[in-house]
Design a protein around this motif. Structure first.
Motif, PDB file in Angstrom:
ATOM      1  N   LEU A  54       0.612  -1.388   0.350  1.00  0.00           N
ATOM      2  CA  LEU A  54      -0.028   0.122  -0.153  1.00  0.00           C
ATOM      3  C   LEU A  54       0.877   1.088   0.268  1.00  0.00           C
ATOM      4  O   LEU A  54       1.052   2.227  -0.415  1.00  0.00           O
ATOM      5  N   ASP A  75      -6.917   3.273   4.800  1.00  0.00           N
ATOM      6  CA  ASP A  75      -6.883   3.025   3.413  1.00  0.00           C
ATOM      7  C   ASP A  75      -5.497   3.499   2.483  1.00  0.00           C
ATOM      8  O   ASP A  75      -5.573   3.401   0.975  1.00  0.00           O
ATOM      9  N   GLY A  76      -4.703   4.374   2.565  1.00  0.00           N
ATOM     10  CA  GLY A  76      -3.524   4.785   2.117  1.00  0.00           C
ATOM     11  C   GLY A  76      -3.817   5.972   2.122  1.00  0.00           C
ATOM     12  O   GLY A  76      -2.634   6.456   1.142  1.00  0.00           O
TER      13      GLY A  76
END
Length: 214
Positions: A72, A135-136
């Motif tokens: 990620l 979630d990046g």
């Protein structure tokens, strides 16, 4: 006159029965102790995230390594710096990162601190550090920041306050509802040195960290 003889016969019979059971149990125990034992160590089966160093695969902290997080972060860095990467402006030494996962806002989702290095990201005042959501997505891009990142133990707007060192001075930075100040040097200077009991993240100089490439 026959009673003593009868007593002796009964006692002998009981002794023989007990001796037989003992021998049988010992045989069973012996078989159990000689059974093959799996001596494979988890360390020999663990994947080493950074084969270039001499640190054992099992020595890395649970928050400093994870395949999904590694991928990620790498994807985010490749996307963010794609233009300079295409122009070959990011040297090979600078294309490395470390990370630490820590829940800053008590939502049971760990944010990701990404430490960068090399001449592209670092200068006399410090280096660049990225702070990502689980979630990046990017929360912050800190500049001129030295390692480690220290969690202050106090909170503002539901997020942990941070202590960042910049140009040799410690600064207390607070969440404004959307992000932290990007340049810690503009935040108030702390008069006291942070205590040893506070969490220190990206503390690669004193703890084992795997370096990854992007």
């Amino acid at each position: 006159m026959y009673k003593p003889l009868l007593t002796l016969l009964v006692a002998a019979s009981l002794f023989a029965g007990c001796s037989g059971n003992t021998a049988k149990d010992n045989t069973g125990d012996s078989a159990a102790t000689t059974a093959p034992v799996d001596t494979a160590s988890p360390a020999t089966q663990a994947e080493d995230p950074d084969p270039s160093d001499s640190i054992a695969a099992t020595a890395y902290g649970i928050n400093t390594y994870g395949k999904a997080t590694e991928q990620l972060v790498r994807a985010r860095l490749l996307e963010k710096f794609k233009d300079d990467l295409a122009k070959d402006l990011v040297d090979s030494f600078s294309r490395r990162f470390i990370f630490f996962q820590y829940d800053l806002n008590n939502d049971n989702k760990k944010e990701i601190f990404v430490g960068l290095t090399g001449p592209y990201f670092c200068g006399s005042g410090g280096c660049s550090i990225e702070l990502l959501n689980a979630d990046g997505t990017v929360i912050n891009s800190f500049t001129v920041t030295d390692y480690p990142v220290i969690v202050a133990g106090t909170a503002t707007n539901g997020w942990q306050d941070l202590i960042l060192e910049s140009n040799g001075k410690y600064h207390l930075i607070k969440f404004n509802g959307k992000s932290y100040p990007a340049n810690p040097s503009v935040a108030p200077v702390m008069k006291e040195i942070p205590g040893d009991g506070l969490p220190r993240l990206l503390n690669y100089m004193n703890e084992p960290y795997a370096w990854f490439r992007f």
